[in-house]
Write an enzyme that holds these catalytic residues in place. Sequence first.
Site, mmCIF file in Angstrom:
data_model
loop_
_atom_site.group_PDB
_atom_site.id
_atom_site.type_symbol
_atom_site.label_atom_id
_atom_site.label_comp_id
_atom_site.label_asym_id
_atom_site.label_seq_id
_atom_site.Cartn_x
_atom_site.Cartn_y
_atom_site.Cartn_z
ATOM 1 N N GLU A 8 -13.854 -3.072 -0.204
ATOM 2 C CA GLU A 8 -13.249 -3.377 1.091
ATOM 3 C C GLU A 8 -12.594 -2.180 1.730
ATOM 4 O O GLU A 8 -12.486 -2.094 2.947
ATOM 5 C CB GLU A 8 -12.230 -4.509 0.930
ATOM 6 C CG GLU A 8 -11.689 -5.029 2.239
ATOM 7 C CD GLU A 8 -10.977 -6.361 2.083
ATOM 8 O OE1 GLU A 8 -10.021 -6.607 2.831
ATOM 9 O OE2 GLU A 8 -11.378 -7.172 1.223
ATOM 10 N N ASP A 102 -11.879 -7.774 -1.569
ATOM 11 C CA ASP A 102 -10.742 -8.566 -2.043
ATOM 12 C C ASP A 102 -11.197 -9.957 -2.473
ATOM 13 O O ASP A 102 -12.091 -10.558 -1.872
ATOM 14 C CB ASP A 102 -9.689 -8.702 -0.947
ATOM 15 C CG ASP A 102 -8.932 -7.405 -0.727
ATOM 16 O OD1 ASP A 102 -9.119 -6.462 -1.510
ATOM 17 O OD2 ASP A 102 -8.157 -7.329 0.246
ATOM 18 N N TYR A 320 -0.799 -0.487 -2.127
ATOM 19 C CA TYR A 320 -1.354 -1.157 -0.943
ATOM 20 C C TYR A 320 -0.296 -2.047 -0.285
ATOM 21 O O TYR A 320 0.314 -2.894 -0.938
ATOM 22 C CB TYR A 320 -2.560 -1.994 -1.362
ATOM 23 C CG TYR A 320 -3.246 -2.710 -0.237
ATOM 24 C CD1 TYR A 320 -4.003 -2.015 0.698
ATOM 25 C CD2 TYR A 320 -3.156 -4.092 -0.112
ATOM 26 C CE1 TYR A 320 -4.642 -2.677 1.744
ATOM 27 C CE2 TYR A 320 -3.795 -4.763 0.925
ATOM 28 C CZ TYR A 320 -4.535 -4.048 1.849
ATOM 29 O OH TYR A 320 -5.165 -4.708 2.868
#
Length: 681
Positions: A8, A102, A320
Amino acid sequence: MARLFLCEKPSQARDIARVLGVTQKGSGCLQGHDVVVTWCYGHLLEQATPETYDPAWKRWALETLPILPREWQLVIKPDWRKQFNIINKLLKDSTEVVIATDAEREGELIGREILEYCNYRGPITRLWLSALDDVSIRKGLADLRPGASTETLYCAGLGRARADWLVGMNLTRAYTVLAGRQGHDGVLSVGRVQTPTLKLVVDRDREIAAFVPKPFWDVVGTFQAEEGLFQAKWKPSDESLLDDEGRCIDEQAARALVQQAEGHPGRIVSLETVRKQQAPPLVMDLSTLQQEGSRRWGYGAQEVLDIAQALYETHKATTYPRTDCRYLPVSQFDEAHQVVTALQQSDPSLTPLIDALDLSRKSRVWNDSEITAHHGIIPTTSPCDVTRMSVPEHNLYDLIRRHYLAQFLVPHEFDQTEVILDLVGETFVASGRQVRVEGWRELFRRPASGDDGEEQESSGKAKKEDRALPALQQGEVCPVTHLEIAANKTKPPRPYTEGTLIKTMKNVARFETNEKLKARLKVSSGIGTEATRAAIIQTLLKRGLLRKKKGIVVSTPMAQQLIDRLPAMITNPGMTALWEQALDEVAAGRMTLEDFMERQEILIKRLIQQASDVTMDLPPPSTPKCPECGANTRKRNGQYGPFWSCSRFPECKGMVKIESRGRRKKTSREKAGHCRGKGRR
């Protein structure tokens, strides 16, 4: 020919490639022996605009609605065309694709929409990861899922994207056109998440505007104990004296008590002290970071997201940021020493704090069962240069690292004391707190926010119940040194800040009365996502539906008018819950995508029909009248610059020219002809 891992984002690709031993850098990918790892940048594709389907749909007009595509189309986002072309070429040379986006609905959509667009028909498997540490990745690689096992999740993602498009395109156009007829120049955004968010602010603003303060009275006594003075507040036993919040609303009763109690001592009839522990706060997720950034420094939600993204991408200082999880995988506990060492190397001033840590202490934050697509935001295992950070960047970085370090300090301990006194037959109560072990609170100049999202007072403004009481004894007689009547008034609810609005979006379930819908909203963490809430607020601000003033977010008259005219099913967050329930059915394979979309199309047709009967009662715009028919005008841009055009265009071609010095000059209907078709709708 190679096995292709489709990730992703670049950071995710690097983590997976590291475990696979894929190290050779290629153009937009990492290459190894018979293995290639490539990445997206989120969605590389987006839904096509209406005019892509039919040129007639370019014009905003009620007669073109509803817009219901028969064959849905996607287009490549211009900014990511290069990376898309790289992936497309790699797919042609691949023997198998492993979707490594994800592990959730949106991740499934990001990966599979590319495969579908590129007409890939080869074998597909799914790498399902709850975390991106090496142990979790190895475990996932050893247990790849069949591609068919998550195909219905992709269908649910498609349903969400298409339903959002139908609502946004159709209702935004409908209500913008209706407002345009009255001369409103601008877009009235309507969306599945935008509109309930806007209603939250409108409702709060109206509640504040309609608020009528009501008086109430407190009686506060100062009592002399053997070991010192303390204060206690009257708690009336006669409920007729109280409002719904337990406040005394009878001034005469309060004054009568003060007169009656004069010269009488109080006696302690109940004394209870309990030792309590407070665990360290969990590590940050994005919404909590946005709330704290707003509360402490007045940062906007988008500003916090941008800063968090810079800490992650530019400084490589934190993990993240777009996560809704405040927990960490158990497998990362062994990395604590590396993280703490990196923090100390980055900022030696932390050494005294770090020396007090117990890195063998495992707090509640380490919990695999609470991990979603991403774990909480924490510092990385690599040192960073804190001197290169801006002040806002350092502020948020410091908050993130202190929440991580707090996991290795002992709980905060205190004695909570509750006292009940009898004074001339009336009850007075006092509460106090005596800190016994400072524990993790040593890390915070101001207390960290509570795990329930509640803001806590700064250490300089401690609540009365947090103050220490003198040593007291059961049955002790305490003379009254002073009795004071405090006249107060109820206060209106506070207006929203961006931080408190995001908190409310996340906890919007409390406004829903239907228990099933309430439960679904709790499961989905309210409306919007960690990645989209800031952008939603930003859109509402840019389009003039919300206004920000000194950190406060308020609705505009236009927003209030729009909310009044929209159907409740669009303004109510319960609608989102209903959609999510249906999408759950699609993801579980109990409803087809076609059935879901058929329901959405029926709904849109009904909503457009309702909109056609709506009259917008807007404040009069400060624009000139049309010289031909007297209607309001709208500002447009033509071949020769901006001009005021009749809001009834194209039925009426009247216009008012805008002179460069701001003077308006009327022109004839014939002269307006050169602007025909040139104006923007």
